[in-house]
Design a protein around this motif. Structure first.
Motif, short mmCIF file in Angstrom:
data_model
loop_
_atom_site.label_atom_id
_atom_site.label_comp_id
_atom_site.label_asym_id
_atom_site.label_seq_id
_atom_site.Cartn_x
_atom_site.Cartn_y
_atom_site.Cartn_z
N ALA A 470 6.01 53.81 39.19
CA ALA A 470 4.68 53.31 38.85
C ALA A 470 3.81 53.34 40.09
CB ALA A 470 4.78 51.89 38.31
N SER A 471 2.51 53.21 39.91
CA SER A 471 1.62 53.15 41.07
C SER A 471 1.80 51.80 41.75
CB SER A 471 0.16 53.31 40.64
OG SER A 471 -0.69 53.19 41.77
N THR A 474 -3.33 49.19 42.65
CA THR A 474 -4.40 49.48 41.69
C THR A 474 -5.49 50.29 42.39
OG1 THR A 474 -4.00 47.41 40.51
CG2 THR A 474 -6.12 48.49 40.13
N LYS A 476 -7.47 54.62 42.65
CA LYS A 476 -7.52 56.03 42.28
C LYS A 476 -6.39 56.79 42.96
CE LYS A 476 -10.54 60.10 42.51
NZ LYS A 476 -11.81 60.64 43.03
N VAL A 477 -5.59 57.49 42.15
CA VAL A 477 -4.45 58.25 42.67
C VAL A 477 -4.90 59.67 43.01
CG1 VAL A 477 -2.11 59.06 42.21
CG2 VAL A 477 -2.88 56.87 41.26
N ILE A 497 2.20 60.44 46.93
CA ILE A 497 0.83 60.33 46.44
C ILE A 497 0.04 59.43 47.39
CG2 ILE A 497 1.36 60.68 43.99
CD1 ILE A 497 1.28 57.59 43.70
N ILE A 499 -3.28 56.59 47.30
CA ILE A 499 -4.08 55.75 46.39
C ILE A 499 -5.22 55.13 47.17
CG2 ILE A 499 -4.08 53.90 44.70
CD1 ILE A 499 -0.73 54.92 45.85
N PRO A 509 7.12 49.72 42.80
CA PRO A 509 6.95 50.69 41.72
C PRO A 509 8.20 50.86 40.87
CG PRO A 509 7.36 51.83 43.77
CD PRO A 509 7.34 50.38 44.11
N MET A 585 2.38 56.45 49.22
CA MET A 585 3.75 56.21 48.76
C MET A 585 4.50 57.53 48.89
SD MET A 585 5.27 54.64 45.18
CE MET A 585 4.65 55.94 44.10
N PHE A 597 6.06 61.01 39.79
CA PHE A 597 5.01 60.16 40.36
C PHE A 597 3.96 59.81 39.30
CE2 PHE A 597 5.95 59.95 44.81
CZ PHE A 597 6.73 61.06 45.07
N PRO A 598 3.11 58.82 39.58
CA PRO A 598 1.98 58.52 38.68
C PRO A 598 1.02 59.69 38.60
CG PRO A 598 2.39 56.69 40.17
CD PRO A 598 3.22 57.83 40.66
N ILE A 600 -2.12 62.08 38.84
CA ILE A 600 -3.17 62.33 39.84
C ILE A 600 -4.46 62.63 39.10
CG2 ILE A 600 -3.97 63.92 41.62
CD1 ILE A 600 -1.05 64.28 42.42
#
Length: 602
Positions: A470-471, A474, A476-477, A497, A499, A509, A585, A597-598, A600
């Motif tokens: 998970a991200s 909180t 923007k990825v 990633i 964020i 995560p 991350m 990954f979450p 993008i």
């Protein structure tokens, strides 16, 4: 934020260490190293140093392009180097071609003069503008005092040239200036006017004020005499004997032979340039403006400085090089603004905006090395728009009266008492160049395929497996390749990633165990139940905050569940202290398992 001390150490190492450096100076955007052995330079590694935009070997120097941070970088390099006087000059000059040696000499002599000449010239041009608008009378005492202040650098230009030439040749600058000063004495001027002689030989009547080449030849002769006399004179009398003999010989020979020769050389040098201008007119200006990106990149534009300095010291003005620079400088700015608007690469956009603003103010190296030379379409756009703009100002006969790079803040350099339209056409050339370069840049620019591919990854899963993360924050990825720190963006630490956080809270995560916490709290590592190792790094260069703004909620060795709060961090404090708060991350070791990954979102 650039760690100048660290970058300075890297720069020194990649130019061949301190022992390879004879001298380092800086101009408005570059560090300029004079070296013993250019074969020891690692240009590829220099270009990778944080804060360095490019590096070349040209004009007998290793030039490291830094951009607007050049003063800070120079200070760091200078502090790291300490005293260079112990470095003996070796056969460096012998490894350089004669043309490179000559160009290196010209740069060493004229580059330090530009601030004084530009400052005085700009003052005079601003006064001229004030008088044109009726804000100040040319007959007022205040106007005359300020005008004399502005004239001083040009009137006493031979003295300034004598000083910089002596510095370049590593001889006593005070005695060298004294030799040149003899040429400027009011009584000497009067004597020459009346037909002075020396041992029966007639001395040519030349007004040496504002002349540059006679002063250079004078100091060249003095440097030879100083070295010979210093070598053979007794140490006990050297302090007065060397200057005594050197001055007694240098000044008469300069008055009889070198002064007239330097004067003629300067006149003929100017005539050669004016020959091309008079025969080809605006075509010569257009051609020069179009070629300036290439000439500047090689350092060859510095060869025009003696000519430009000589011309602005007269009332006639300089009609070729500086007007052509209108086309080049504002073309660089317009294209960079277009690139900033068109590109989907946020790092390139930031570079383009900064470079566009610098070029708009007359400093083109950030644009040239950050954008233009790296992209053929941008280079073609700059050359085309620059040629059109240069041709336009050449067609209307625009002339410059100050030796400084044209920029929005220095456009008064084109103010002319004899031609009120000169400044107007300079502004027209600027506007036309900006518009054409911007439009051409908009239509011709294309992001590189890899940049487009990254930018179009909307709602796309960045997969290297089946273990789903998970991200942790909180926000923007984005792709890790977008991060401004190459340690992360290059993937050397692993896949991951980035964020851009909206809330200063870091969550687990996935289920796992806290494996490591950095002392400065800005980073921590965890290991999942499957053995996958994950690194969380909050911000870029935030290690320098020494833990301020970070609050841990876990301890090393603690087991955590997915969604558990690991750390709180103050986004505002990170930003206010000049650091990027982006959270990374990174999967540093996936144990050959698949990880997901979450999404993008570009």
């Amino acid at each position: 934020m650039i760690d100048y001390k660290s970058s300075a150490k890297d720069i020194i190492r990649f130019v061949g260490t301190k022992e390879n450096i004879n001298k380092v100076i800086h101009c408005s955007t570059r560090l300029r190293f004079t070296l013993n052995d250019f074969d020891k330079v690692d240009l590829d590694e220099l270009k990778k140093v944080t804060g360095v935009m490019g590096a070349i070997i040209a004009a007998g120097q290793c030039q490291v392009i830094v951009g607007n941070n050049v003063v800070e970088m120079f200070d760091a390099v200078h502090e790291e180097l300490g005293n260079l006087s112990g470095n003996p000059e070796t056969s460096q000059k012998q490894k350089m071609k004669p043309g490179a040696v000559f160009l290196d000499f010209l740069i060493g002599v004229f580059q330090p003069l530009i601030p004084a000449i530009a400052g005085g010239g700009m003052l005079k041009s601003i006064l001229l503008l004030f008088s044109a608008f009726g804000w100040m009378s040319t007959t007022s005492s205040t106007y005359n005092v300020l005008n004399l202040i502005g004239s001083a650098p040009l009137v006493f230009l031979p003295l300034l040239v004598g000083f910089t030439t002596a510095q370049k040749l590593n001889v006593n600058p005070v005695v060298a200036m004294s030799a040149v000063a003899a040429l400027l004495l009011p009584d000497m001027t009067t004597a020459l006017t009346k037909g002075a002689t020396f041992f029966g030989m007639g001395i040519t009547n030349i007004t040496y004020a504002s002349q540059v080449f006679p002063a250079i030849l004078c100091v060249l002769l003095y440097s030879v005499l100083e070295r010979i006399l210093t070598k053979y004179s007794p140490k006990a009398i050297r302090i007065f004997f060397v200057p005594l003999v050197a001055l007694t010989i240098t000044v008469p020979i300069t008055l009889l032979f070198l002064g007239p020769a330097g004067y003629v050389f300067g006149e003929e040098f100017t005539k050669v340039i004016f020959f091309f201008y008079s025969h080809f007119g605006f075509i010569a200006t257009a051609l020069l403006a179009g070629l300036l990106p290439l000439l500047v990149s090689l350092g060859m534009h510095k060869a025009f400085i003696p000519y430009a300095v000589a011309q602005v010291s007269t009332t006639a003005g300089e009609p070729l090089y500086l007007p052509a620079s209108i086309g080049h400088n504002f073309a660089e700015s317009g294209v960079c603004f277009a690139v900033a608007l068109r590109t989907r690469d946020k790092n390139l956009r930031a570079t383009a905006i900064s470079a566009a603003i610098s070029a708009f103010f007359g400093i083109t190296e950030p644009a040239l090395y950050g954008i233009t030379l790296q992209n053929k379409r941008a280079l073609g756009s700059v050359m085309a728009a620059g040629a059109i703009g240069g041709g336009l100002v050449g067609f209307f006969g625009v002339k410059a009266f100050v030796a400084v790079g044209p920029g929005i803040a220095s456009m008064t350099m084109f103010a002319s008492k004899a031609d009120s339209n000169n400044l107007l056409w300079a502004f027209v050339g600027m506007a036309v160049t900006m518009i054409i370069s911007f439009v051409v840049g908009l239509f011709t620019w294309k992001d590189r395929p890899e940049a487009i591919e990254v930018a179009e990854e909307k709602i796309k899963m960045h997969k290297i497996g089946a273990v789903r993360l998970a991200s942790p924050v909180t926000g923007k990825v984005e792709p890790i390749s977008q991060v401004s720190d190459s340690v992360f963006s290059s993937g050397v630490l692993g896949d991951g990633i980035a964020i851009i956080p909206k809330e200063g809270k870091l969550f687990a995560p996935i289920d796992g165990k806290i494996a490591m916490i950095y002392e400065t709290k800005h980073a921590l590592g965890m290991t999942t139940v499957d053995g996958i190792e994950i690194l969380f790094h909050i911000g870029i260069d935030t290690v320098k905050m020494n833990g301020k703004g970070f609050k841990l909620h876990v301890k090393q060795g603690q087991n955590v569940k997915k969604g558990e709060l690991l750390m709180e961090f103050d986004i505002s404090q990170i930003s206010n202290e000049g650091y990027d708060p982006t959270v990374m991350m990174i999967v540093t070791d996936n144990k050959q398992q698949e990880v997901e990954f979450p999404a993008i979102i570009a």
